[in-house]
Design a protein around this motif. Structure first.
Motif, mmCIF file in Angstrom:
data_model
loop_
_atom_site.group_PDB
_atom_site.id
_atom_site.type_symbol
_atom_site.label_atom_id
_atom_site.label_comp_id
_atom_site.label_asym_id
_atom_site.label_seq_id
_atom_site.Cartn_x
_atom_site.Cartn_y
_atom_site.Cartn_z
ATOM 1 N N THR A 301 0.818 -1.211 0.000
ATOM 2 C CA THR A 301 0.000 0.000 0.000
ATOM 3 C C THR A 301 0.854 1.265 0.000
ATOM 4 N N SER A 302 1.910 1.299 0.802
ATOM 5 C CA SER A 302 2.774 2.489 0.838
ATOM 6 C C SER A 302 3.467 2.709 -0.498
ATOM 7 N N ALA A 303 4.024 1.631 -1.049
ATOM 8 C CA ALA A 303 4.742 1.739 -2.316
ATOM 9 C C ALA A 303 3.828 2.187 -3.448
ATOM 10 N N GLN A 304 2.644 1.582 -3.533
ATOM 11 C CA GLN A 304 1.732 1.935 -4.620
ATOM 12 C C GLN A 304 1.183 3.350 -4.460
ATOM 13 N N THR A 305 0.989 3.795 -3.234
ATOM 14 C CA THR A 305 0.516 5.163 -3.013
ATOM 15 C C THR A 305 1.505 6.175 -3.560
ATOM 16 N N VAL A 306 2.787 6.027 -3.212
ATOM 17 C CA VAL A 306 3.798 6.974 -3.700
ATOM 18 C C VAL A 306 3.934 6.881 -5.218
ATOM 19 N N THR A 307 3.874 5.668 -5.753
ATOM 20 C CA THR A 307 3.960 5.502 -7.212
ATOM 21 C C THR A 307 2.835 6.245 -7.923
ATOM 22 N N TRP A 308 1.606 6.113 -7.425
ATOM 23 C CA TRP A 308 0.481 6.784 -8.065
ATOM 24 C C TRP A 308 0.575 8.304 -7.920
ATOM 25 N N VAL A 309 1.032 8.782 -6.773
ATOM 26 C CA VAL A 309 1.194 10.232 -6.614
ATOM 27 C C VAL A 309 2.212 10.760 -7.622
ATOM 28 N N MET A 310 3.339 10.092 -7.746
ATOM 29 C CA MET A 310 4.364 10.545 -8.698
ATOM 30 C C MET A 310 3.876 10.421 -10.138
ATOM 31 N N GLY A 440 -1.780 4.956 9.979
ATOM 32 C CA GLY A 440 -0.764 5.877 10.483
ATOM 33 C C GLY A 440 0.651 5.448 10.131
ATOM 34 N N MET A 441 0.921 4.150 10.266
ATOM 35 C CA MET A 441 2.257 3.643 9.972
ATOM 36 C C MET A 441 2.574 3.754 8.486
ATOM 37 N N GLY A 442 1.589 3.425 7.643
ATOM 38 C CA GLY A 442 1.814 3.494 6.202
ATOM 39 C C GLY A 442 1.995 4.919 5.706
ATOM 40 N N MET A 443 1.159 5.827 6.185
ATOM 41 C CA MET A 443 1.224 7.208 5.702
ATOM 42 C C MET A 443 2.471 7.934 6.189
ATOM 43 N N ALA A 444 3.031 7.534 7.316
ATOM 44 C CA ALA A 444 4.281 8.151 7.780
ATOM 45 C C ALA A 444 5.381 7.962 6.743
ATOM 46 N N LEU A 445 5.465 6.746 6.173
ATOM 47 C CA LEU A 445 6.483 6.486 5.145
ATOM 48 C C LEU A 445 6.132 7.202 3.844
ATOM 49 N N VAL A 446 4.863 7.233 3.491
ATOM 50 C CA VAL A 446 4.431 7.936 2.275
ATOM 51 C C VAL A 446 4.838 9.403 2.338
#
Length: 496
Positions: A301-310, A440-446
């Motif tokens: 989830t964290s990886a895909q979130t940043v990928t989609w934002v970029m 919370g844990m996932g979004m901190a890394l995002v």
């Protein structure tokens, strides 16, 4: 005499059918498309079920009936019907149906995500929220996120110095994997049994658990069909790879008592009875089931979130320019970027929300099951009905969002809508009892990753590529990654 028996038989069976149909007509079921014999509506799902269901809901309504083999299903597709399912009638709709391959992957439903609603689930949920996902615990792992983010940025710097394109899908998966392995398992991803296969394994988990498996819809021949399609063998391959990794990490902890305060350490204490779980005996399979949630959901989830934002930023130069200007104005010449910096980055927060709206990481929430007869939006939902919540449909609804196919972060300017489960127009993490506890844990890394990427680098498309060539299509799974990998060329800035 034989003719008489035949007539009696016909009358008998006709009376059964009439009685059955009479009972059906008493139920006011949601409308839905016509069904084919045996398979029902399975043929209408296509390769992207969330999109197919959205199109069907535009014709048949915000609460729609479908039939998948033997399984009766309803699909909620608007904020109003989704709110009914996730909030108003949450207690009656928050259990899970039995799903064959999810059960296998989770050690017979010993996890939080796929386990049915029960006293066991409530105890585990309460304990994990209190012990694993609280703000203090998230903060305690901050140094791990910052160390792994620093390694990631060093790699990007090297690529920038050589003007090499970076496959952000792969590198962001590795970043998330490195953080989760240290936080959850107390070991480094490098040198572990998942080092060379983690991306394939995690994506395999999402494909298997997000599949519309024949075994769930056709009790007699379903498993045979899944063997022919390869779904069964994929599940076994993924399960064995994960199980071996879990064994390695647990053995590491048992042999080295100096490893403290990570997630496995806490789960082993529950196994030993040092932390109570009410009347339930917590076994090694319970530990592994919880670890599966942390490994798969935490990495993907964290990886895909940043990928989609970029992806959306590079496809929208105006937004990219505005987001970078804000980050650089707020951070200025500060080299030590921290997670708290996100609080001052109002436009970047809007960009993240809009990315969640355009590409919710889990477009179809894990199916729910009605634990008793319930009435939603004026329709009867019988007990044991599967309930799909189509987040994709909610996020693309033109009655909710103006120009829903266009990336416009400014739509969140008033700050009234957030993604934490209280606003039913935007639900990337779900809502209610089954809402994702690791938000919370996932979004901190995002947040930390995005601030670094936007502050330290400018970004270009590979030679010959134009903005309009950026692919925005998603592949399907429980978590939907970008179908075509995002490759960008980083350019060093004056702050790097």
């Amino acid at each position: 005499m034989n003719l008489w028996y035949i007539v009696v038989g016909i009358v008998f069976f006709a009376s059964i059918l009439i009685a059955k149909n009479t009972r059906k007509t008493k139920q006011n079921l949601p409308p839905g498309p016509p069904r084919l014999p045996i398979i029902g509506n399975l043929h209408q799902l296509g390769s992207q079920p969330h999109r197919s269901m959205f199109k069907l809901s535009e014709k048949y309504g915000s609460l729609m009936s479908l039939k998948f083999g033997n399984v009766s299903t309803v699909v909620a597709s608007t904020p109003e019907t989704v709110k009914d399912v996730l909030k108003t009638y949450d207690i009656d709709c928050c259990s899970r149906p039995y799903m064959t391959y999810a059960a296998r992957i989770t050690y017979n439903l010993k996890d939080l995500g796929f386990a049915p609603y029960s006293k066991y689930w409530r105890e585990v949920r309460k304990l994990t929220v209190a012990e694993l996902y609280n703000a203090k615990r998230v903060q305690s792992f901050r140094h791990v996120r910052e160390q792994e983010a620093a390694k990631f940025i060093d790699f990007i710097k090297q690529s920038a110095s050589l003007a090499n394109p970076v496959n952000l899908n792969q590198k962001l998966m590795k970043l998330s994997g490195s953080v989760i392995c240290r936080v959850g398992f107390g070991i480094s991803l490098e040198g572990s049994k998942l080092e060379n296969t983690y991306e394939e394994v995690i994506q395999g988990v999402m494909e298997v658990t997000g599949s519309f498996a024949a075994a769930d819809y056709f009790p007699v021949i379903g498993k045979l069909i899944d063997r022919l399609t390869g779904l069964h063998s994929k599940c076994e391959k993924v399960f064995k790879a994960m199980d071996s990794f879990f064994d390695q990490a647990i053995k590491h902890h048992l042999e080295d008592e100096s490893i403290k305060d990570d997630i496995i350490d806490m789960l082993l204490k529950i196994e030993r009875g040092e932390i109570g779980l009410g009347e339930f005996q917590f076994t090694r399979n319970n530990t592994k089931g919880i670890l599966l949630n942390i490994l798969a959901a935490g990495i993907d989830t964290s990886a895909q979130t940043v990928t989609w934002v970029m992806t959306h930023l590079i496809a929208n130069p105006r937004v990219m320019k505005k987001a970078q200007a804000e980050v650089r104005q707020v951070i200025k010449n500060k080299d030590d970027i921290t997670e708290e910096d996100i609080e001052r980055l109002e436009y970047l927060k809007m960009v993240i929300k809009e990315s969640f709206r355009m590409n919710p990481i889990v477009p179809l929430l894990i199916p729910r099951e009605a634990s008793k007869d319930v009435k939603i939006a004026g329709y009867d939902i019988p007990k044991k009905t599967w309930i799909h919540v189509n987040i994709w449909a909610v996020h693309r609804n033109p009655n909710v969002w103006k120009d829903p196919e266009t990336f416009i972060p400014e739509r969140f300017m008033d700050g009234e809508i957030d993604y934490k489960g209280l606003n039913f127009e935007l639900l990337p993490f779900g809502s209610g009892r089954r809402m994702c506890p690791g938000l919370g844990m996932g979004m901190a890394l995002v947040h930390l990753t995005l601030i670094n990427l936007l502050y330290r680098f400018d970004w270009k498309l590979p030679e010959g590529m134009k903005v309009e060539d950026v692919d925005l299509e998603e592949a399907y799974g429980l978590v939907c990654p970008k179908k075509v990998s995002l490759e960008l060329i980083p350019v060093l800035t004056q702050w790097t």
